[in-house]
Enzyme design. Structure first.
Site, PDB file in Angstrom:
ATOM      1  N   ALA A  37       0.803  -1.225   0.000  1.00  0.00           N
ATOM      2  CA  ALA A  37       0.000   0.000   0.000  1.00  0.00           C
ATOM      3  C   ALA A  37       0.837   1.277   0.000  1.00  0.00           C
ATOM      4  O   ALA A  37       0.327   2.347  -0.334  1.00  0.00           O
ATOM      5  CB  ALA A  37      -0.941   0.015   1.207  1.00  0.00           C
ATOM      6  N   GLY A  38       2.118   1.175   0.351  1.00  0.00           N
ATOM      7  CA  GLY A  38       2.901   2.382   0.585  1.00  0.00           C
ATOM      8  C   GLY A  38       3.418   3.047  -0.674  1.00  0.00           C
ATOM      9  O   GLY A  38       3.613   2.414  -1.711  1.00  0.00           O
ATOM     10  N   GLN A  76      -6.452  -0.464   1.316  1.00  0.00           N
ATOM     11  CA  GLN A  76      -6.206  -0.023   2.691  1.00  0.00           C
ATOM     12  C   GLN A  76      -6.514   1.467   2.778  1.00  0.00           C
ATOM     13  O   GLN A  76      -5.859   2.286   2.118  1.00  0.00           O
ATOM     14  CB  GLN A  76      -4.761  -0.301   3.103  1.00  0.00           C
ATOM     15  N   GLY A 119       0.050   1.138   9.941  1.00  0.00           N
ATOM     16  CA  GLY A 119       0.936   0.126  10.495  1.00  0.00           C
ATOM     17  C   GLY A 119       0.694  -1.254   9.912  1.00  0.00           C
ATOM     18  O   GLY A 119      -0.314  -1.512   9.253  1.00  0.00           O
ATOM     19  N   THR A 120       1.637  -2.159  10.209  1.00  0.00           N
ATOM     20  CA  THR A 120       1.599  -3.491   9.611  1.00  0.00           C
ATOM     21  C   THR A 120       0.408  -4.308  10.090  1.00  0.00           C
ATOM     22  O   THR A 120      -0.196  -5.057   9.307  1.00  0.00           O
ATOM     23  CB  THR A 120       2.903  -4.244   9.907  1.00  0.00           C
ATOM     24  N   GLY A 135      14.296  -4.923  15.250  1.00  0.00           N
ATOM     25  CA  GLY A 135      13.483  -5.696  16.166  1.00  0.00           C
ATOM     26  C   GLY A 135      14.083  -7.085  16.262  1.00  0.00           C
ATOM     27  O   GLY A 135      14.361  -7.732  15.248  1.00  0.00           O
ATOM     28  N   ASN A 175      14.119  -9.496  13.073  1.00  0.00           N
ATOM     29  CA  ASN A 175      12.854  -9.761  12.391  1.00  0.00           C
ATOM     30  C   ASN A 175      12.937  -9.285  10.942  1.00  0.00           C
ATOM     31  O   ASN A 175      13.186  -8.111  10.679  1.00  0.00           O
ATOM     32  CB  ASN A 175      11.731  -9.033  13.136  1.00  0.00           C
ATOM     33  N   HIS A 204      24.287  10.290 -27.695  1.00  0.00           N
ATOM     34  CA  HIS A 204      25.702  10.011 -27.914  1.00  0.00           C
ATOM     35  C   HIS A 204      26.607  10.784 -26.940  1.00  0.00           C
ATOM     36  O   HIS A 204      26.231  11.809 -26.388  1.00  0.00           O
ATOM     37  CB  HIS A 204      26.096  10.341 -29.351  1.00  0.00           C
TER      38      HIS A 204
END
Length: 396
Positions: free
Chosen positions: A8-9, A79, A84-85, A138, A163, A314
């Site tokens: 979505a980003g 979305q 956020g995820t 993370g 992660n 060129h």
């Protein structure tokens, strides 16, 4: 099994390359990065996809449609806001059953790794990568094969397992997503949902990513990904090669493309359809040239991505650069790609100078940029879409 791909980003750090297309549709080795992920997932046995989209989602829908071209089913889910995820994954509710894989549209992953994830039996599985600087990520804490904690950028990391943002979930994750609260970053984080799952004494495992982790977060990451993917590409020649052109190594040439006499091309290189290459040009390794591109006489191109419809006239040099669509290089345009002092090149990203970590980096050029004859472009320059230079101009 289905794969949910977060796409979505915009990718604000990729500007101006994303001025008219979403980040996941930027080409690497002449395919949108999203298509590379789809191909890997299909090879691993995935037969259905849920694309969670937002920014310029019409570009994704037009390219992929319902998945017929890949003999899979693709659902496109909008979305509303990027919160956020966890919020993004939550939009897949009702589109998946039982277990499903979650992939990021800007993290390239091999089919082998996805296949290993699919085979796991736990309630959830997190992909992790061993890193030298775990404090920047993370990190998971483990007890045998189980994940017992997820810690964001810990001062004293319990492991070196970062992660990598690839997950195996069951439908139970949706209930936890609905209970997830805003993080200090004002986002709904899937790691918070996962921590709730861990705290419920569910069986949460991890899978170590053994291959190279290709996370495309900034423009120059595209060059690294491009080099890796070109090394994996099976070469084929479908165009016309004139008798005195030289192709060395793995070089792919698309349909309707003409490689003229005196062109000297060292692979790995990929050249798209309907291109006009040469005469007397030099194309060096790790270069991807899109469709309908013209590379003229006495042009040298090295380790670059050149998107569709661009003309490089060129007497031009272009190295370690990313060039948008429908750009035009005036004769004698030169792009610098190495500082005299050998230090890393800094690039202005979102208004701030950022260390690219690269000693060699040329220009990051948006769509429809025109340079005047004998223009000189300094290292790490970002040129906005639709901009232009006059004859003899120096751009920094």
């Amino acid at each position: 099994m289905k794969a949910v791909i977060l796409a979505a980003g915009e990718g604000t750090r990729m500007r101006p390359l994303t001025s008219s297309i979403p980040k996941v549709m930027l080409p690497v080795a002449n395919k949108p990065m999203l298509e590379h992920i789809v191909d890997s997932a299909i090879e691993a046995g995935i037969d259905g996809f849920v694309f969670v989209t937002g920014y310029h989602e019409e570009v994704i829908e037009q390219y992929f449609g319902n998945g017929d071209r890949w003999n899979v089913i693709i659902d496109h889910v909008h979305q509303e806001e990027q919160l956020g995820t966890a919020n993004a994954i939550g939009y897949a509710k009702g589109h998946v059953k039982d277990k499903f894989i979650v992939l990021n549209g800007d993290v390239l992953v091999s089919s082998d790794h996805i296949e290993h994830m699919i085979e796991r039996k736990e309630d959830a599985v997190i992909t992790v990568k061993r890193v030298d600087n775990p404090s920047d990520f993370g990190v998971i804490e483990t007890d045998g094969n189980k994940v017992i904690n997820i810690i964001e950028k810990p001062e004293f990391p319990p492991t070196d397992l970062a992660n990598a943002g690839i997950y195996l979930f069951s439908e139970t994750i949706f209930d936890l997503i609905e209970q997830t609260t805003l993080s200090p970053r004002e986002e709904y984080e899937i790691t918070d949902s996962l921590q709730m799952l861990i705290n419920s004494d569910a069986d949460v495992g991890y899978e170590i990513l053994e291959e190279e982790w290709i996370d495309i977060g900034r423009p120059w990451d595209m060059l690294d990904a491009n080099a890796v993917l070109l090394r994996r590409t099976e070469p084929s020649v479908k165009g016309v090669i004139e008798p005195n052109a030289t192709l060395i190594g793995d070089v792919s040439v698309g349909r309707g493309t003409l490689i003229r006499n005196g062109a000297y091309i060292i692979g790995p290189v990929i050249i798209g359809d309907d291109c006009d290459i040469g005469p007397n040009c030099f194309i060096r390794p790790s270069t991807a040239i899109g469709n309908d591109v013209h590379i003229g006489n006495a042009v040298e191109v090295k380790n670059s991505i050149i998107m569709d419809g661009t003309n490089i006239g060129h007497l031009t040099y272009l190295g370690d650069s990313i060039i948008g669509r429908k750009c035009n290089f005036g004769a004698g345009t030169k792009v610098a790609n190495l500082r005299h002092d050998g230090k890393n090149i800094k690039v202005k990203i979102k208004g701030k100078l950022t260390d690219s970590g690269r000693r060699k980096l040329g220009v990051i050029m948006g769509d429809d940029v025109h340079t005047g004859i004998n223009s000189s472009i300094n290292v790490g320059t970002v040129m906005e879409s639709g901009s232009y230079t006059g004859p003899g101009e120096v751009v920094r």
